[in-house]
Write an enzyme that holds these catalytic residues in place. Structure first.
Site, PDB file in Angstrom:
ATOM      1  N   ASP A 115       0.814  -1.216   0.000  1.00  8.93           N
ATOM      2  CA  ASP A 115       0.000   0.000   0.000  1.00  8.93           C
ATOM      3  C   ASP A 115       0.847   1.266   0.000  1.00  8.93           C
ATOM      4  O   ASP A 115       2.061   1.220   0.176  1.00  8.93           O
ATOM      5  CB  ASP A 115      -0.945  -0.016   1.220  1.00  8.93           C
ATOM      6  N   ASN A 154      -7.255  -2.643  14.251  1.00  5.32           N
ATOM      7  CA  ASN A 154      -8.665  -2.939  13.939  1.00  5.32           C
ATOM      8  C   ASN A 154      -8.793  -4.147  12.999  1.00  5.32           C
ATOM      9  O   ASN A 154      -9.849  -4.379  12.422  1.00  5.32           O
ATOM     10  CB  ASN A 154      -9.357  -1.716  13.320  1.00  5.32           C
ATOM     11  N   HIS A 212      -7.014  -4.625  10.188  1.00  2.10           N
ATOM     12  CA  HIS A 212      -6.750  -4.383   8.757  1.00  2.10           C
ATOM     13  C   HIS A 212      -5.437  -5.048   8.326  1.00  2.10           C
ATOM     14  O   HIS A 212      -4.520  -5.232   9.129  1.00  2.10           O
ATOM     15  CB  HIS A 212      -6.786  -2.891   8.395  1.00  2.10           C
ATOM     16  N   GLU A 237      -9.432  -1.940   5.297  1.00  3.69           N
ATOM     17  CA  GLU A 237     -10.102  -1.614   6.558  1.00  3.69           C
ATOM     18  C   GLU A 237     -11.334  -2.489   6.751  1.00  3.69           C
ATOM     19  O   GLU A 237     -11.794  -3.150   5.793  1.00  3.69           O
ATOM     20  CB  GLU A 237     -10.524  -0.133   6.515  1.00  3.69           C
TER      21      GLU A 237
END
Ligand code: GLP
Length: 222
Positions: free
Chosen positions: A47, A115, A117, A122
């Site tokens: 990313d 979280n 990811h 996400e």
């Protein structure tokens, strides 16, 4: 290292963040000592922040250059990282996805967000998602703000490989350390695969190693 010995022209999927730093240091040390040949290796990063140029100190281009690439003998043309400054995002994402398909990843290294990811997939990321522009969650913006001078400076969007792109790797190694990752590791490994916890899709991969320290594994039942 074994992967490299087995196949000098291996394709590696690489992650950023603090988690893989120890691994990159080890690669640099071992390669310097043994003068290993990385000239045929191809790498794909997961990313990049949308809107950050490759020379921005918080960009993942810069991170990879500083923490790995400038220390090893990889060919610049063999390095793939999404372009955060592209002027045609959709076209760029399609191109990136095609490049991964043309050079199937032998070994994908992954960290995990608090979280759940992976990359910047996400919560809400579908199993069949591919490389695309995504909105970062409030939690990710806040977690990653430690690398910026203020929360306001953290980009709100990123280009990330999708879940399907990541799952296409022949082998995956997921790394996690610290108790702030315990909930994410728990949902990744012990909750039914769902978009609520994107890392849980990894349970469907047939060749994955998970390496966690005691703190990150602290909530695991098994
Ligand atoms: C970022 C990256 C992820 C990484 C995660 C965890 O959001 N996009 O690829 O796994 O952070 O980072 P860290 O290893 O610093 O905890």
């Amino acid at each position: 290292m074994n992967q490299l010995i087995k196949k000098p022209e291996s394709v590696f999927g690489l992650a950023t963040g603090s988690t893989p730093l120890g691994l990159y240091k080890e690669i640099i040390l071992r390669c310097k000592a043994r003068k290993c040949d990385l000239s045929q290796v191809i790498t794909f990063n997961l990313d990049e922040y949308y809107g950050l140029s490759s020379d921005h100190p918080q960009s993942y281009h810069y991170f990879m250059q500083e923490n790995l690439f400038k220390h090893i003998d990889i060919k610049p043309e063999n390095i793939y990282i999404p372009d955060g400054m592209t002027d045609d995002v959709q076209k760029h994402c399609r191109w990136y996805e095609e490049q991964v398909r043309a050079h199937p990843i032998d070994l994908q290294i992954l960290g995990i967000g608090a979280n759940g990811h992976i990359g910047f997939n996400e919560p809400g990321s579908a199993e069949d998602s591919v490389t695309r522009l995504v909105d970062l969650s409030e939690q990710t913006i806040s977690d990653n703000s430690i690398y910026f001078s203020s929360k306001e400076e953290v980009p709100k969007q990123a280009i990330t490989m999708g879940i399907k792109t990541i799952m296409s790797a022949k082998k995956i190694i997921l790394l996690a350390s610290g108790d702030n990752k315990a909930k994410a590791v728990k949902c990744a490994l012990e909750e039914s695969p769902s978009a609520n916890c994107p890392a849980s899709w990894l349970q469907k991969h047939n060749n994955i190693d998970v390496i966690v320290d005691e703190d990150a594994g602290g909530l695991l039942k098994n």
